[in-house]
Motif scaffolding. Structure first.
Motif, PDB file in Angstrom:
ATOM      1  N   UNK A 178       3.256 -16.166  -5.596  1.00 36.93           N
ATOM      2  CA  UNK A 178       2.201 -15.473  -6.335  1.00 36.93           C
ATOM      3  C   UNK A 178       1.164 -14.827  -5.415  1.00 36.93           C
ATOM      4  N   UNK A 179       1.260 -15.113  -4.138  1.00 37.75           N
ATOM      5  CA  UNK A 179       0.375 -14.485  -3.151  1.00 37.75           C
ATOM      6  C   UNK A 179       1.211 -14.221  -1.892  1.00 37.75           C
ATOM      7  N   UNK A 180       2.073 -13.222  -2.008  1.00 35.00           N
ATOM      8  CA  UNK A 180       3.022 -12.953  -0.941  1.00 35.00           C
ATOM      9  C   UNK A 180       2.317 -12.523   0.338  1.00 35.00           C
ATOM     10  N   UNK A 181       1.296 -11.701   0.221  1.00 31.23           N
ATOM     11  CA  UNK A 181       0.607 -11.205   1.417  1.00 31.23           C
ATOM     12  C   UNK A 181       0.012 -12.359   2.222  1.00 31.23           C
ATOM     13  N   UNK A 182      -0.633 -13.305   1.550  1.00 34.26           N
ATOM     14  CA  UNK A 182      -1.198 -14.458   2.253  1.00 34.26           C
ATOM     15  C   UNK A 182      -0.093 -15.315   2.856  1.00 34.26           C
ATOM     16  N   UNK A 183       1.022 -15.435   2.146  1.00 33.36           N
ATOM     17  CA  UNK A 183       2.138 -16.218   2.668  1.00 33.36           C
ATOM     18  C   UNK A 183       2.721 -15.568   3.913  1.00 33.36           C
ATOM     19  N   UNK A 184       2.843 -14.248   3.908  1.00 36.10           N
ATOM     20  CA  UNK A 184       3.375 -13.541   5.072  1.00 36.10           C
ATOM     21  C   UNK A 184       2.506 -13.749   6.300  1.00 36.10           C
ATOM     22  N   UNK A 185       1.193 -13.841   6.087  1.00 41.21           N
ATOM     23  CA  UNK A 185       0.275 -14.040   7.209  1.00 41.21           C
ATOM     24  C   UNK A 185       0.537 -15.356   7.930  1.00 41.21           C
ATOM     25  N   UNK A 186       1.214 -16.275   7.257  1.00 45.42           N
ATOM     26  CA  UNK A 186       1.513 -17.575   7.867  1.00 45.42           C
ATOM     27  C   UNK A 186       2.896 -17.602   8.534  1.00 45.42           C
ATOM     28  N   UNK A 187       3.628 -16.480   8.448  1.00 47.01           N
ATOM     29  CA  UNK A 187       5.019 -16.486   8.884  1.00 47.01           C
ATOM     30  C   UNK A 187       5.261 -15.722  10.176  1.00 47.01           C
ATOM     31  N   UNK A 188       4.237 -15.410  10.918  1.00 41.41           N
ATOM     32  CA  UNK A 188       4.388 -14.824  12.243  1.00 41.41           C
ATOM     33  C   UNK A 188       5.273 -13.593  12.254  1.00 41.41           C
ATOM     34  N   UNK A 189       6.254 -13.529  13.183  1.00 35.65           N
ATOM     35  CA  UNK A 189       7.084 -12.330  13.317  1.00 35.65           C
ATOM     36  C   UNK A 189       7.966 -12.043  12.104  1.00 35.65           C
ATOM     37  N   UNK A 190       8.216 -13.050  11.278  1.00 39.00           N
ATOM     38  CA  UNK A 190       9.041 -12.839  10.085  1.00 39.00           C
ATOM     39  C   UNK A 190       8.373 -11.836   9.153  1.00 39.00           C
ATOM     40  N   UNK A 191       7.046 -11.820   9.133  1.00 37.85           N
ATOM     41  CA  UNK A 191       6.316 -10.920   8.237  1.00 37.85           C
ATOM     42  C   UNK A 191       6.660  -9.466   8.532  1.00 37.85           C
ATOM     43  N   UNK A 192       6.614  -9.080   9.797  1.00 38.29           N
ATOM     44  CA  UNK A 192       6.943  -7.700  10.154  1.00 38.29           C
ATOM     45  C   UNK A 192       8.399  -7.381   9.854  1.00 38.29           C
ATOM     46  N   UNK A 193       9.273  -8.317  10.135  1.00 37.32           N
ATOM     47  CA  UNK A 193      10.698  -8.139   9.913  1.00 37.32           C
ATOM     48  C   UNK A 193      11.013  -7.870   8.448  1.00 37.32           C
ATOM     49  N   UNK A 194      10.279  -8.514   7.536  1.00 36.29           N
ATOM     50  CA  UNK A 194      10.611  -8.451   6.122  1.00 36.29           C
ATOM     51  C   UNK A 194       9.807  -7.427   5.326  1.00 36.29           C
ATOM     52  N   UNK A 195       8.818  -6.789   5.936  1.00 40.42           N
ATOM     53  CA  UNK A 195       7.996  -5.832   5.195  1.00 40.42           C
ATOM     54  C   UNK A 195       8.845  -4.757   4.521  1.00 40.42           C
ATOM     55  N   UNK A 196       9.885  -4.296   5.190  1.00 37.95           N
ATOM     56  CA  UNK A 196      10.662  -3.159   4.713  1.00 37.95           C
ATOM     57  C   UNK A 196      11.466  -3.475   3.452  1.00 37.95           C
ATOM     58  N   UNK A 197      11.709  -4.758   3.147  1.00 38.18           N
ATOM     59  CA  UNK A 197      12.495  -5.096   1.956  1.00 38.18           C
ATOM     60  C   UNK A 197      11.651  -5.770   0.877  1.00 38.18           C
ATOM     61  N   UNK A 198      10.363  -5.641   0.966  1.00 42.85           N
ATOM     62  CA  UNK A 198       9.484  -6.186  -0.066  1.00 42.85           C
ATOM     63  C   UNK A 198       9.254  -5.210  -1.207  1.00 42.85           C
ATOM     64  N   UNK A 199       9.587  -3.936  -0.993  1.00 40.68           N
ATOM     65  CA  UNK A 199       9.233  -2.912  -1.973  1.00 40.68           C
ATOM     66  C   UNK A 199      10.146  -1.693  -1.812  1.00 40.68           C
ATOM     67  N   UNK A 200      10.084  -0.814  -2.773  1.00 37.54           N
ATOM     68  CA  UNK A 200      10.719   0.494  -2.643  1.00 37.54           C
ATOM     69  C   UNK A 200       9.985   1.307  -1.582  1.00 37.54           C
ATOM     70  N   UNK A 201      10.609   2.386  -1.132  1.00 38.26           N
ATOM     71  CA  UNK A 201       9.949   3.255  -0.164  1.00 38.26           C
ATOM     72  C   UNK A 201      10.405   4.693  -0.359  1.00 38.26           C
TER      73      UNK A 201
END
Length: 435
Positions: free
Chosen positions: A264-287
């Motif tokens: 329910x708070x993906x952005x805050x969760x990503x902030x806790x996941x280090x390099x995984x956050x950057x890796x997964x940004x591209x598949x969180x949404x349409x582009x």
């Protein structure tokens, strides 16, 4: 189950096979695949594996072979890779891009990781099975394909439409798009195994306006209207849509890091996941990204027409959201049409094949953690789904922690670690015997 391990010969020759493949300039669309395809046929024939070379057009060649498995009653496994590559500007590279040079523990060249590395692993594994008399657990169909980099019109899609019998009995497939390592820290790695892909929505936009003199006011300027529409599209941020493979990867990463994942708070969760956050940004949404623009022929002439291209990608289940958003952002004078429109895909992360992929990784890398994954781009798997084949992305590639794998795709100084190629043969040898 007792498995026959990959031989030293197979682990050695995979490097030479990959280097030879790289030396074929199969740049799409400036070259063709025929010479490389003939070479693949010869490498299979050397060990007694029969194959069929199929040309969809002059020079646009694919190769298909079938290896009999120990259980003929089971559906066959398709293992596919493409022979073509994107072009390379030699002036930008440290080494000639089609030299197949070995330097600093890496094999360098265009296609080293996209995807002549995997094609070499396929060949080395098949040759090992033929030389040793090892049989896969079920039939394995090998496909060395043309034209993937331009959408597969002369490769996978053509074969599915015109030669579907080549894939008779195939129920599952593995190709590119997953099975590589991603460093969590100095010792642990994720191995994302693709079980989903975003869909492709490449479009051409056309603005029609009123032609006129460049010095005169013009409130129907096609260039202005198209530029404004493109700016709107380029600055649009689509909402997060947490599909199951993405959720599962993020939850597993959070577990391994010992932190909370709150959907329910993906952005805050990503902030806790280090390099995984950057890796997964591209598949969180349409582009949707503007990539090309064309208009006019002289500075003092306002053209009556302007065109542009946009690379749109959509998550499984969210195609209409992309289309509706683009239509909302376009000015009334701007229309769109598809250049390349292909499906999104997703399959469950379960079953004997998934178990076998995970087990093969863990056996060769005890600190590796296989996880589901959504590929942000597209592969030939999109074509094979039309035959009812369940498709995954899995190559089995262990990477040094300091190598930025993602940036090497279609990039400068593409290279693959030699040990990564050998690792791939060991993993693939295990997988074919247990899948």
């Amino acid at each position: 189950m007792t498995l026959t391990p990959a031989s030293e010969q197979a682990q050695t020759e995979v490097v030479d096979l990959c280097a030879e493949l790289i030396r074929f300039d199969t740049s799409n669309p400036t070259s063709d695949e025929r010479a490389a395809a003939d070479w693949v046929v010869d490498r299979l024939a050397e060990v007694g594996i029969a194959s069929e070379l199929v040309e969809s057009a002059p020079g646009r060649a694919s190769v298909i072979a079938r290896i009999a498995g120990s259980d003929a009653a089971r559906g066959a496994l398709l293992v596919h890779g493409h022979l073509d590559v994107v072009p390379a500007d030699a002036s930008e590279w440290q080494v000639p891009p089609f030299s197949g040079e070995i330097r600093d523990g890496y094999l360098w060249g265009r296609g080293a990781i996209d995807m002549k590395d995997t094609v070499a692993v396929m060949l080395a594994t098949a040759r090992h099975f033929a030389r040793t008399g090892t049989r896969p657990s079920r039939d394995v169909v090998l496909a060395f394909l043309a034209d993937e980099e331009a959408g597969g019109k002369f490769g996978a899609h053509w074969l599915v439409e015109h030669r579907p019998g080549l894939f008779a009995g195939v129920t599952e497939a593995i190709g590119e798009g997953g099975g590589f390592s991603f460093a969590l820290d100095d010792t642990r790695r994720l191995y994302p195994i693709e079980n989903a892909q975003r869909g492709m929505a490449w479009m051409e936009l056309t603005a029609n306006g009123r032609a006129g003199h460049g010095s005169s006011p013009n409130d129907e300027n096609a260039v202005t209207d198209l530029a404004e529409s493109l700016t709107r599209i380029g600055r649009e941020t689509f909402p997060i849509r947490l599909i199951e493979p993405v959720r599962a990867l993020l939850e597993e990463a959070a577990r391994l890091y010992g932190v909370e994942f709150d959907e329910n708070d993906v952005e805050a969760s990503l902030a806790r996941l280090g390099p995984v956050a950057d890796f997964m940004q591209v598949v969180l949404r349409n582009s949707a990204n503007p990539t090309m623009f064309s208009a006019g022929y002289q500075t003092n002439v306002i053209p009556g027409k302007a065109t542009a291209r946009v690379d749109g990608r959509f998550l499984p289940g969210h195609e209409q959201e992309l289309i509706d958003t683009i239509d909302r952002l376009l000015l009334p004078s701007v229309s769109r049409e598809w250049v390349n429109h292909d499906i999104a895909m997703e399959t469950a992360f379960d079953g004997p094949l998934v178990d076998a992929m995970c087990e093969a990784v863990r056996a060769e890398d005890p600190d590796g953690h296989p996880v589901p994954y959504c590929n942000p781009g597209g592969t030939d798997a999109k074509a094979f789904t039309h035959l009812g084949i369940r498709c995954f992305g899995f190559k089995g590639l262990k990477l040094p922690h300091d190598l930025d794998y993602g940036r090497l795709f279609h990039g400068v100084d593409e290279r693959v670690p030699l040990e990564g190629l050998r690792f791939g043969v060991r993993v693939m040898t295990r997988l074919w015997q247990s899948c």
